[in-house]
Write a protein that holds these residues in place. Structure first.
Motif, short mmCIF file in Angstrom:
data_model
loop_
_atom_site.label_atom_id
_atom_site.label_comp_id
_atom_site.label_asym_id
_atom_site.label_seq_id
_atom_site.Cartn_x
_atom_site.Cartn_y
_atom_site.Cartn_z
N VAL A 140 0.84 -1.21 0.00
CA VAL A 140 0.00 0.00 0.00
C VAL A 140 0.87 1.25 0.00
N LEU A 141 1.96 1.23 0.77
CA LEU A 141 2.86 2.37 0.83
C LEU A 141 3.49 2.64 -0.53
N LEU A 142 3.88 1.58 -1.24
CA LEU A 142 4.46 1.76 -2.58
C LEU A 142 3.43 2.29 -3.57
N GLN A 143 2.19 1.79 -3.46
CA GLN A 143 1.15 2.29 -4.35
C GLN A 143 0.85 3.76 -4.08
N LEU A 144 0.83 4.14 -2.82
CA LEU A 144 0.60 5.54 -2.49
C LEU A 144 1.72 6.42 -3.03
N LYS A 145 2.93 5.89 -3.03
CA LYS A 145 4.04 6.67 -3.59
C LYS A 145 3.85 6.91 -5.08
N GLU A 157 -0.86 16.71 -0.81
CA GLU A 157 -0.71 16.77 0.65
C GLU A 157 -1.52 15.69 1.33
N GLU A 158 -2.76 15.46 0.84
CA GLU A 158 -3.59 14.42 1.45
C GLU A 158 -3.00 13.03 1.20
N VAL A 159 -2.46 12.82 0.01
CA VAL A 159 -1.83 11.54 -0.26
C VAL A 159 -0.59 11.37 0.62
N GLY A 160 0.14 12.46 0.87
CA GLY A 160 1.29 12.39 1.77
C GLY A 160 0.88 12.02 3.19
N GLN A 161 -0.25 12.57 3.63
CA GLN A 161 -0.74 12.22 4.95
C GLN A 161 -1.12 10.74 5.03
N ALA A 162 -1.73 10.24 3.93
CA ALA A 162 -2.05 8.81 3.90
C ALA A 162 -0.78 7.97 3.93
N GLN A 163 0.28 8.44 3.26
CA GLN A 163 1.56 7.73 3.30
C GLN A 163 2.12 7.68 4.72
N GLU A 164 2.07 8.82 5.41
CA GLU A 164 2.60 8.86 6.77
C GLU A 164 1.79 7.96 7.70
N ARG A 167 2.78 4.42 6.93
CA ARG A 167 4.11 4.15 7.44
C ARG A 167 4.09 3.97 8.96
N ALA A 168 3.29 4.81 9.64
CA ALA A 168 3.17 4.67 11.10
C ALA A 168 2.52 3.33 11.46
N GLY A 169 1.50 2.94 10.68
CA GLY A 169 0.88 1.64 10.93
C GLY A 169 1.83 0.49 10.71
N LEU A 170 2.66 0.60 9.67
CA LEU A 170 3.65 -0.44 9.40
C LEU A 170 4.68 -0.54 10.53
#
Length: 316
Positions: A140-145, A157-164, A167-170
């Motif tokens: 999911v993190l790679l897809q969001l990237k 910015e919203e996609v960046g927040q989803a990435q963070e 990443r925190a969940g991982l």
């Protein structure tokens, strides 16, 4: 002599003496003279006193046994009840001690099976978290990237927040997996595992310091796991309930084994009853014949001490 024969002998002696006096020249006048009444009362007092002494001495071990039974705790092995007193009482106390030892052995064996099954389940859950959930979150993190490179600027910015958040969940999944399955303990040993544990619990509100004395005797894999889990549970209680600012983990050799000390400067034990975490530590200690004590720290806070016996061998 048994309690039955003690009481019987005393009563028989009194009755034989009384019969001998009645058959002898001793008589009781009518009305009773003061001297004769004094002799009868004195004999009765001697007989009653003898019965009281025999009963008190004979029943005292039973009272001690009752107190020992009322305070017995299978998770806190103590000195056995002293087998003393009449034959029946000594046999009863010996039987109780044997029964208590058997119950402790059966409980320890049952706890060992339960804890081994728990460790296997921990390993399974940790492996699934790492292999399945962790890989899914990584994908999911790679897809969001890739999505972040394609979306318009106002959505980046919203996609960046989803990435963070992903990443925190991982990171959280990996942390949980490490706590469930102490890979550091299996791969690098107890000293490195305790060092990693202190680093893991060190955060904004809590500083954990570790100290390991050189020359530790060798421990079995099961004993090392017990030391690690007790330290982990003690630090968990410190972080959740003690409101402590500092804690320390010490491991040092002692005569016949090693001693683990987890000390904090928190609010202390208080009057709250022991929870499942502390009882779990006691059950783990029983697996290796270790002794666990919880007491107030010298200044403030709590001391958790675990003394584990070690087999004979050179330092490691």
């Amino acid at each position: 002599m048994s309690l039955f024969w003690r009481i019987f002998s005393l009563n028989a002696t009194g009755l034989v003496v009384a019969t001998a006096l009645l058959l002898g020249p001793v008589t009781v006048s009518t009305p009773v003279l003061p001297g004769e009444a004094l002799v009868v009362l004195a004999g009765l007092a001697v007989l009653l006193t003898g019965n009281a002494v025999v009963l008190r001495v004979g029943l005292a071990p039973l009272k001690r046994l009752g107190r020992a039974m009322a305070t017995a705790d299978l998770l806190r092995p103590g000195a056995p009840a002293v087998a003393a007193g009449p034959a029946e009482t000594a046999e009863l106390i010996t039987t109780y001690n044997t029964m208590l030892d058997r119950l402790r052995s059966e409980r320890a064996a049952g706890a060992a099976r339960a804890l081994h099954a728990q460790e296997r389940e921990r390993h399974r859950v940790a492996r699934e978290l790492h292999d399945e959930v962790g890989q899914t979150l990584t994908a999911v993190l790679l897809q969001l990237k890739r999505v972040a490179d394609l979306v318009p600027g106002e959505l980046r910015e919203e996609v960046g927040q989803a990435q963070e958040a992903t990443r925190a969940g991982l990171d959280e999944v990996r942390r949980i997996a490490r706590r469930l399955r102490p890979g550091v303990l299996e791969e690098l040993g107890l000293v490195s595992a305790l060092r990693s544990l202190a680093t893991e619990f060190t955060g904004p509100g809590l500083t954990v310091r570790h100290e390991v004395t050189a020359g530790l005797p060798p421990l079995t894999a099961e004993a090392e796991l017990v030391v690690y889990r007790v330290a982990q549970e003690a630090l968990t209680n410190t972080a959740r309930h003690a409101a402590a600012g500092h804690a320390e983990v010490r491991l040092r050799p002692v005569p016949g084994g090693v001693e683990l000390l987890v000390r904090d400067d928190g609010s202390g034990l208080g009057a709250a009853p022991e929870g499942a975490g502390i009882r779990g530590m006691r059950e783990r200690a029983l697996l290796t014949g270790a002794t666990l004590t919880l007491q107030p720290a010298p200044e403030r806070g709590t001391d958790v001490r675990l003394r584990v016996p070690a087999p004979s061998g050179g330092p490691r």
